[in-house]
Write an enzyme that holds these catalytic residues in place. Sequence first.
Site, PDB file in Angstrom:
ATOM      1  N   LYS A   9       0.828  -1.209   0.000  1.00 23.50           N
ATOM      2  CA  LYS A   9       0.000   0.000   0.000  1.00 23.50           C
ATOM      3  C   LYS A   9       0.868   1.268   0.000  1.00 23.50           C
ATOM      4  O   LYS A   9       2.080   1.206   0.235  1.00 23.50           O
ATOM      5  CB  LYS A   9      -0.926  -0.034   1.213  1.00 23.50           C
ATOM      6  CG  LYS A   9      -1.928  -1.188   1.152  1.00 23.50           C
ATOM      7  CD  LYS A   9      -2.864  -1.164   2.347  1.00 23.50           C
ATOM      8  CE  LYS A   9      -3.917  -2.250   2.227  1.00 23.50           C
ATOM      9  NZ  LYS A   9      -4.870  -2.208   3.354  1.00 23.50           N
ATOM     10  N   TYR A  49     -12.116  -2.424  -3.907  1.00 24.78           N
ATOM     11  CA  TYR A  49     -12.630  -2.557  -2.540  1.00 24.78           C
ATOM     12  C   TYR A  49     -14.161  -2.518  -2.490  1.00 24.78           C
ATOM     13  O   TYR A  49     -14.723  -2.182  -1.446  1.00 24.78           O
ATOM     14  CB  TYR A  49     -12.051  -1.452  -1.662  1.00 24.78           C
ATOM     15  CG  TYR A  49     -10.641  -1.771  -1.146  1.00 24.78           C
ATOM     16  CD1 TYR A  49     -10.423  -2.862  -0.304  1.00 24.78           C
ATOM     17  CD2 TYR A  49      -9.556  -0.991  -1.488  1.00 24.78           C
ATOM     18  CE1 TYR A  49      -9.165  -3.159   0.175  1.00 24.78           C
ATOM     19  CE2 TYR A  49      -8.276  -1.275  -0.998  1.00 24.78           C
ATOM     20  CZ  TYR A  49      -8.096  -2.369  -0.166  1.00 24.78           C
ATOM     21  OH  TYR A  49      -6.843  -2.664   0.316  1.00 24.78           O
ATOM     22  N   ASN A 112      -1.950  -0.157   6.845  1.00 21.94           N
ATOM     23  CA  ASN A 112      -1.465  -1.434   7.387  1.00 21.94           C
ATOM     24  C   ASN A 112      -0.538  -2.173   6.418  1.00 21.94           C
ATOM     25  O   ASN A 112      -0.497  -3.391   6.400  1.00 21.94           O
ATOM     26  CB  ASN A 112      -2.647  -2.300   7.845  1.00 21.94           C
ATOM     27  CG  ASN A 112      -3.617  -2.609   6.732  1.00 21.94           C
ATOM     28  OD1 ASN A 112      -3.441  -2.155   5.603  1.00 21.94           O
ATOM     29  ND2 ASN A 112      -4.636  -3.390   7.022  1.00 21.94           N
ATOM     30  N   HIS A 115      -2.205  -5.375   1.444  1.00 19.44           N
ATOM     31  CA  HIS A 115      -3.480  -6.079   1.300  1.00 19.44           C
ATOM     32  C   HIS A 115      -3.154  -7.515   0.894  1.00 19.44           C
ATOM     33  O   HIS A 115      -2.207  -7.733   0.133  1.00 19.44           O
ATOM     34  CB  HIS A 115      -4.334  -5.419   0.207  1.00 19.44           C
ATOM     35  CG  HIS A 115      -5.503  -6.262  -0.188  1.00 19.44           C
ATOM     36  ND1 HIS A 115      -6.679  -6.267   0.512  1.00 19.44           N
ATOM     37  CD2 HIS A 115      -5.640  -7.187  -1.169  1.00 19.44           C
ATOM     38  CE1 HIS A 115      -7.511  -7.137  -0.037  1.00 19.44           C
ATOM     39  NE2 HIS A 115      -6.899  -7.705  -1.061  1.00 19.44           N
ATOM     40  N   GLU A 126      -9.325 -10.290  -7.718  1.00 22.47           N
ATOM     41  CA  GLU A 126      -8.347  -9.200  -7.543  1.00 22.47           C
ATOM     42  C   GLU A 126      -7.232  -9.290  -8.587  1.00 22.47           C
ATOM     43  O   GLU A 126      -6.807  -8.259  -9.125  1.00 22.47           O
ATOM     44  CB  GLU A 126      -7.792  -9.248  -6.121  1.00 22.47           C
ATOM     45  CG  GLU A 126      -8.855  -8.896  -5.090  1.00 22.47           C
ATOM     46  CD  GLU A 126      -8.470  -9.177  -3.643  1.00 22.47           C
ATOM     47  OE1 GLU A 126      -9.301  -8.925  -2.755  1.00 22.47           O
ATOM     48  OE2 GLU A 126      -7.333  -9.646  -3.405  1.00 22.47           O
TER      49      GLU A 126
END
Length: 132
Positions: A9, A49, A112, A115, A126
Amino acid sequence: MQDTYMMVKPEAFAAGHVAAILALAVDNGFELVRVRSLGMDQELAEKFYAVHRERPFFGDLVKYMTSGPVCGFHLRRDDAVSRMRELVGATDPVDATAGTVRFRFGTSIQENAVHASDSPENAQLELGIIFG
Ligand code: CMP
């Protein structure tokens, strides 16, 4: 063998952690099949998402994921989806076990670090969205 999708990310990309995160995956038995670095636009982030569309954090998540480049990995090994989720750790880095990617590189529940796909079906979805 099973395929999964993992994505570094924006905050982890900007901090220079792409190579270290890929090395952790390879050291844990994952084969790198494809890699793509990209900047997500709003449409792509919302599509990726879509499952979280009704969640209160959706707007912030899309804003964050479009804030800078990301790096997507198509990875393969036996039991890849659950093995990768173990390696990545809990969503919130404060709950992540020592040694996991989010323990080492995550900074908050949103930022975080990575993913990882949560099921083989979502991995295929995805991978299709990112690699076409
Ligand atoms: P990820 O595994 O990519 O899936 C959804 C993302 O939404 C999650 O990681 C976090 O980056 C972000 N997020 C922000 N707030 C929350 C929250 N309260 N619960 C779960 N995910 C959140």
